[in-house]
Motif scaffolding. Structure first.
Motif, PDB file in Angstrom:
ATOM      1  N   SER A  71     -81.065 -61.745 -44.960  1.00 44.84           N
ATOM      2  CA  SER A  71     -82.390 -61.971 -45.559  1.00 44.84           C
ATOM      3  C   SER A  71     -83.508 -61.633 -44.562  1.00 44.84           C
ATOM      4  N   ILE A  72     -83.358 -62.082 -43.328  1.00 42.13           N
ATOM      5  CA  ILE A  72     -84.392 -61.828 -42.301  1.00 42.13           C
ATOM      6  C   ILE A  72     -84.504 -60.323 -42.036  1.00 42.13           C
ATOM      7  N   SER A  73     -83.339 -59.685 -41.902  1.00 39.84           N
ATOM      8  CA  SER A  73     -83.336 -58.252 -41.623  1.00 39.84           C
ATOM      9  C   SER A  73     -83.990 -57.463 -42.771  1.00 39.84           C
ATOM     10  N   MET A  74     -83.686 -57.883 -44.011  1.00 42.86           N
ATOM     11  CA  MET A  74     -84.278 -57.206 -45.175  1.00 42.86           C
ATOM     12  C   MET A  74     -85.794 -57.413 -45.209  1.00 42.86           C
ATOM     13  N   TRP A  75     -86.220 -58.636 -44.922  1.00 41.91           N
ATOM     14  CA  TRP A  75     -87.655 -58.960 -44.994  1.00 41.91           C
ATOM     15  C   TRP A  75     -88.468 -58.091 -44.034  1.00 41.91           C
ATOM     16  N   PHE A  76     -87.971 -57.944 -42.800  1.00 41.39           N
ATOM     17  CA  PHE A  76     -88.747 -57.222 -41.783  1.00 41.39           C
ATOM     18  C   PHE A  76     -88.519 -55.713 -41.797  1.00 41.39           C
ATOM     19  N   MET A  77     -87.342 -55.274 -42.245  1.00 34.71           N
ATOM     20  CA  MET A  77     -87.072 -53.830 -42.163  1.00 34.71           C
ATOM     21  C   MET A  77     -86.785 -53.143 -43.502  1.00 34.71           C
ATOM     22  N   GLY A  78     -86.599 -53.947 -44.568  1.00 34.40           N
ATOM     23  CA  GLY A  78     -86.208 -53.338 -45.837  1.00 34.40           C
ATOM     24  C   GLY A  78     -87.240 -53.459 -46.940  1.00 34.40           C
ATOM     25  N   PHE A  79     -87.800 -54.658 -47.134  1.00 32.57           N
ATOM     26  CA  PHE A  79     -88.695 -54.904 -48.270  1.00 32.57           C
ATOM     27  C   PHE A  79     -89.995 -54.115 -48.171  1.00 32.57           C
ATOM     28  N   ASN A  80     -90.490 -53.640 -49.312  1.00 30.70           N
ATOM     29  CA  ASN A  80     -91.852 -53.119 -49.360  1.00 30.70           C
ATOM     30  C   ASN A  80     -92.787 -54.256 -49.801  1.00 30.70           C
ATOM     31  N   SER A  81     -94.077 -53.966 -49.898  1.00 28.40           N
ATOM     32  CA  SER A  81     -95.037 -55.041 -50.182  1.00 28.40           C
ATOM     33  C   SER A  81     -94.799 -55.669 -51.564  1.00 28.40           C
ATOM     34  N   ILE A 139     -83.738 -35.294 -67.309  1.00 27.81           N
ATOM     35  CA  ILE A 139     -84.464 -36.471 -67.813  1.00 27.81           C
ATOM     36  C   ILE A 139     -85.880 -36.522 -67.249  1.00 27.81           C
ATOM     37  N   GLY A 140     -86.053 -35.913 -66.066  1.00 32.23           N
ATOM     38  CA  GLY A 140     -87.399 -35.885 -65.475  1.00 32.23           C
ATOM     39  C   GLY A 140     -87.657 -37.003 -64.496  1.00 32.23           C
ATOM     40  N   ILE A 141     -86.582 -37.647 -64.028  1.00 26.40           N
ATOM     41  CA  ILE A 141     -86.752 -38.692 -63.004  1.00 26.40           C
ATOM     42  C   ILE A 141     -86.578 -38.043 -61.637  1.00 26.40           C
ATOM     43  N   ASP A 142     -87.495 -38.335 -60.730  1.00 25.36           N
ATOM     44  CA  ASP A 142     -87.425 -37.749 -59.391  1.00 25.36           C
ATOM     45  C   ASP A 142     -86.350 -38.480 -58.594  1.00 25.36           C
ATOM     46  N   ILE A 143     -85.113 -37.962 -58.658  1.00 26.71           N
ATOM     47  CA  ILE A 143     -83.970 -38.650 -58.062  1.00 26.71           C
ATOM     48  C   ILE A 143     -83.979 -38.555 -56.535  1.00 26.71           C
ATOM     49  N   LYS A 144     -84.611 -37.496 -56.002  1.00 28.91           N
ATOM     50  CA  LYS A 144     -84.712 -37.390 -54.536  1.00 28.91           C
ATOM     51  C   LYS A 144     -85.593 -38.521 -54.003  1.00 28.91           C
ATOM     52  N   PHE A 145     -86.688 -38.779 -54.731  1.00 27.98           N
ATOM     53  CA  PHE A 145     -87.588 -39.885 -54.369  1.00 27.98           C
ATOM     54  C   PHE A 145     -86.823 -41.217 -54.429  1.00 27.98           C
ATOM     55  N   PHE A 146     -86.018 -41.386 -55.504  1.00 30.17           N
ATOM     56  CA  PHE A 146     -85.237 -42.616 -55.673  1.00 30.17           C
ATOM     57  C   PHE A 146     -84.319 -42.847 -54.470  1.00 30.17           C
ATOM     58  N   TRP A 147     -83.550 -41.817 -54.086  1.00 31.91           N
ATOM     59  CA  TRP A 147     -82.590 -42.004 -52.990  1.00 31.91           C
ATOM     60  C   TRP A 147     -83.271 -42.160 -51.633  1.00 31.91           C
ATOM     61  N   ARG A 148     -84.432 -41.516 -51.481  1.00 29.90           N
ATOM     62  CA  ARG A 148     -85.188 -41.735 -50.223  1.00 29.90           C
ATOM     63  C   ARG A 148     -85.551 -43.214 -50.107  1.00 29.90           C
ATOM     64  N   LYS A 149     -85.977 -43.828 -51.217  1.00 29.67           N
ATOM     65  CA  LYS A 149     -86.373 -45.236 -51.219  1.00 29.67           C
ATOM     66  C   LYS A 149     -85.165 -46.155 -51.022  1.00 29.67           C
ATOM     67  N   ILE A 150     -84.009 -45.754 -51.548  1.00 35.29           N
ATOM     68  CA  ILE A 150     -82.799 -46.575 -51.361  1.00 35.29           C
ATOM     69  C   ILE A 150     -82.301 -46.443 -49.914  1.00 35.29           C
ATOM     70  N   LEU A 151     -82.294 -45.212 -49.395  1.00 36.64           N
ATOM     71  CA  LEU A 151     -81.803 -44.992 -48.025  1.00 36.64           C
ATOM     72  C   LEU A 151     -82.706 -45.644 -46.975  1.00 36.64           C
ATOM     73  N   SER A 152     -83.947 -45.938 -47.356  1.00 34.96           N
ATOM     74  CA  SER A 152     -84.848 -46.602 -46.393  1.00 34.96           C
ATOM     75  C   SER A 152     -84.366 -48.016 -46.069  1.00 34.96           C
ATOM     76  N   PHE A 153     -83.393 -48.534 -46.825  1.00 35.09           N
ATOM     77  CA  PHE A 153     -82.817 -49.848 -46.526  1.00 35.09           C
ATOM     78  C   PHE A 153     -81.806 -49.784 -45.357  1.00 35.09           C
ATOM     79  N   ALA A 154     -81.344 -48.574 -45.032  1.00 42.38           N
ATOM     80  CA  ALA A 154     -80.247 -48.430 -44.054  1.00 42.38           C
ATOM     81  C   ALA A 154     -80.473 -49.212 -42.750  1.00 42.38           C
ATOM     82  N   PRO A 155     -81.658 -49.109 -42.102  1.00 39.21           N
ATOM     83  CA  PRO A 155     -81.837 -49.862 -40.836  1.00 39.21           C
ATOM     84  C   PRO A 155     -81.668 -51.374 -41.014  1.00 39.21           C
ATOM     85  N   SER A 156     -82.065 -51.890 -42.186  1.00 40.93           N
ATOM     86  CA  SER A 156     -81.981 -53.344 -42.392  1.00 40.93           C
ATOM     87  C   SER A 156     -80.544 -53.816 -42.608  1.00 40.93           C
ATOM     88  N   LEU A 157     -79.610 -52.900 -42.808  1.00 37.36           N
ATOM     89  CA  LEU A 157     -78.209 -53.299 -43.023  1.00 37.36           C
ATOM     90  C   LEU A 157     -77.413 -53.348 -41.719  1.00 37.36           C
TER      91      LEU A 157
END
Length: 510
Positions: free
Chosen positions: A479-489, A427-445
């Protein structure tokens, strides 16, 4: 004032869902009590069979969206009128076929449901099936109008009608349940309500959207093209029915209506869970079709795919982790001790789905817009057959939990592994990029999971006061954990902007 239909539609979708959940929390325990576990199971069993007839729409709703978007870009009003006329004829014919096929099923309920049902249950199943089939048959022509509203991005109207329907449903069904009309009264009331909504949609399309129809010419070339396009969506519909409804049928055959009731409750909650994800992606469907029609830029699709997936993950991870820690107590308090097994069944349904498919469901529309959905259709078809094959012995051995295990395995293999490969390489979607962005939530969980373990270890969450107090604390920590460690701008802005606007309005009014 011009309303941003996309933003307002998304906001109203969530308000509608919130109202739906609130109504369900109040209404479902009353309904379960008035119906009884056995009749609730029977209603679920019959509904799952009638749902199979829903696949007769052959996926033409998606085809309508695709071709309407194409003609709208070309500003070809004549072709749009022909398209509307063709689809209305097609869906009326399908509705008639559904009624005939459903009537045949209704006559043969004893063969379909087997010996696990009593004579009284079989008789009631027959009546339920006839009413539900009539409801389904009438609903088919309405697909043209709902698709037209969605294609025109009139989300505000659509969601307001949806909200009215959700709120009205208990008010029309409860009196009949209280008068002792049981599941039959419930489905009659629901059918009348559905017909009222369908009439409103028709009036809105003709009066407000100036929807026109042309029956003078029937474009067979277009019909052939649409049939090829829709045939693969049709396979997807079959697959969805196998994955989400066959479990109830197998349970009904081997374990009776009580097991179907327990599984049915988990399936109902799973439907709510899935709707949270699809509510976000649905409002982006016209945008995906426009993007694919006007651009070959894979980066834009990857960016949209990831942006939507991250928002879906934030919301779904709050609900799924919250359910892990609070779900068992919730089900006991909400539905009663008889439904305790629904907890494990639901976890088996939602957790693999969250990782595998629900945060990537905009990809389905990207495939359709690119006319590349054929691979997914065949893949899911064979995986669904595998699901059916392993679910039968698992259901025989472990009941509802075994049935859910079969579905979970199918989702992990199909969505989790193979579809991600297809998105990336075909399909042409960069799935590695997608999972890197999803896995960046791990510390906030980490903080919310740690808190959830502590709450479960040291407090009795089956007490309402503890359940509510620690539930609120859990949401705050998350919510607090996501705000400081998970959310992007971008995600912070999604919350900060409307919050600032509301704050300014409140301070100005004071």
């Amino acid at each position: 004032m011009k309303v941003n239909q996309l933003k307002a539609g998304a906001a109203l979708s969530y308000i509608s869902m919130g109202i739906g959940y609130f109504v369900s929390i109040i209404y479902t325990p009353i309904m379960l009590q008035l119906l009884g576990q056995s009749e609730y199971g029977l209603y679920n069993l019959v509904s799952s069979i009638v749902a199979y007839l829903g696949i007769l729409n052959f996926g033409f709703g998606s085809a309508y969206m695709r071709y309407y978007s194409k003609y709208k870009v070309q500003e070809d009003k004549e072709k749009i009128a022909v398209l509307n006329g063709m689809f209305l004829i097609i869906f009326c014919a399908i509705g008639l076929i559904a009624v005939i096929a459903g009537s045949v099923l209704a006559v043969n309920t004893d063969i379909i449901f087997g010996s696990q049902l009593t004579t009284t249950e079989l008789s009631r199943a027959k009546i339920l099936m006839i009413i539900l089939v009539m409801n389904l048959g009438i609903s088919f022509p309405n697909i043209v109008f709902t698709s037209h509203i969605t294609a025109n991005e009139k989300f505000v109207f659509q969601k307001i009608v949806e909200m009215i329907k959700i709120v009205a449903n208990p008010f029309v069904t409860l009196p009949l349940l209280l008068m002792g009309y049981g599941s039959v009264g419930m489905v009659v009331a629901t059918t009348i309500l559905n017909i009222a909504v369908e009439i409103i949609n028709v009036i809105y399309c003709i009066r407000n959207l100036k929807m026109t129809f042309s029956f003078r010419q029937y474009d067979f070339k277009l019909m052939k093209e649409m049939t090829i396009f829709s045939s693969y969506i049709f396979i997807n519909l079959i697959v969805d029915q196998i994955n989400w409804n066959v479990d109830k049928f197998i349970l009904g055959r081997f374990h009776g209506t009580i097991s179907v009731a327990v599984y049915g409750l988990a399936a109902q909650l799973n439907t709510y869970y899935l709707s949270i994800s699809t509510t976000i992606s649905n409002v982006f469907i016209p945008r995906v079709h426009r993007l694919v029609a006007t651009s070959e830029n894979g980066y834009e699709l990857t960016e949209l795919f990831t942006r939507i997936g991250r928002i879906q993950f934030i919301i779904l991870s709050l609900i799924s982790t919250g359910f892990i820690f609070f779900g068992k107590s919730f089900i006991k308090m909400w539905a009663g001790n008889n439904y305790e097994d629904s907890y494990l069944i639901l976890l088996l349904l939602i957790l693999p789905g969250t990782i595998g498919s629900t945060i990537q469901n905009i990809g389905i529309e990207i495939q359709r817009a690119k006319n590349m959905h054929q691979f997914r259709s065949w893949l899911y078809f064979f995986i669904a057959l595998g699901n059916l094959g392993i679910s039968i012995p698992l259901t025989k051995a472990y009941g509802g939990i075994g049935a859910a295990m079969g579905t979970a395995i199918a989702i992990i293999i199909g969505n989790g592994f193979i579809m991600n490969w297809y998105y990336h390489y075909k399909i042409g979607i960069d799935i590695k990029f997608f999972w890197r962005k999803i896995l960046s939530f791990a510390p906030s969980l980490i903080a919310p999971i740690f808190a959830g373990i502590l709450f479960n270890s040291f407090f009795d969450l089956s007490r309402l006061i503890n359940f509510l107090s620690f539930g609120i604390i859990y949401v705050l920590i998350f919510s607090i954990s996501m705000w400081f460690m998970g959310f992007n701008s971008y995600e912070k802005e999604l919350i900060a902007k409307p919050s600032k606007r509301i704050f300014n309005k409140v301070t100005r009014s004071n």
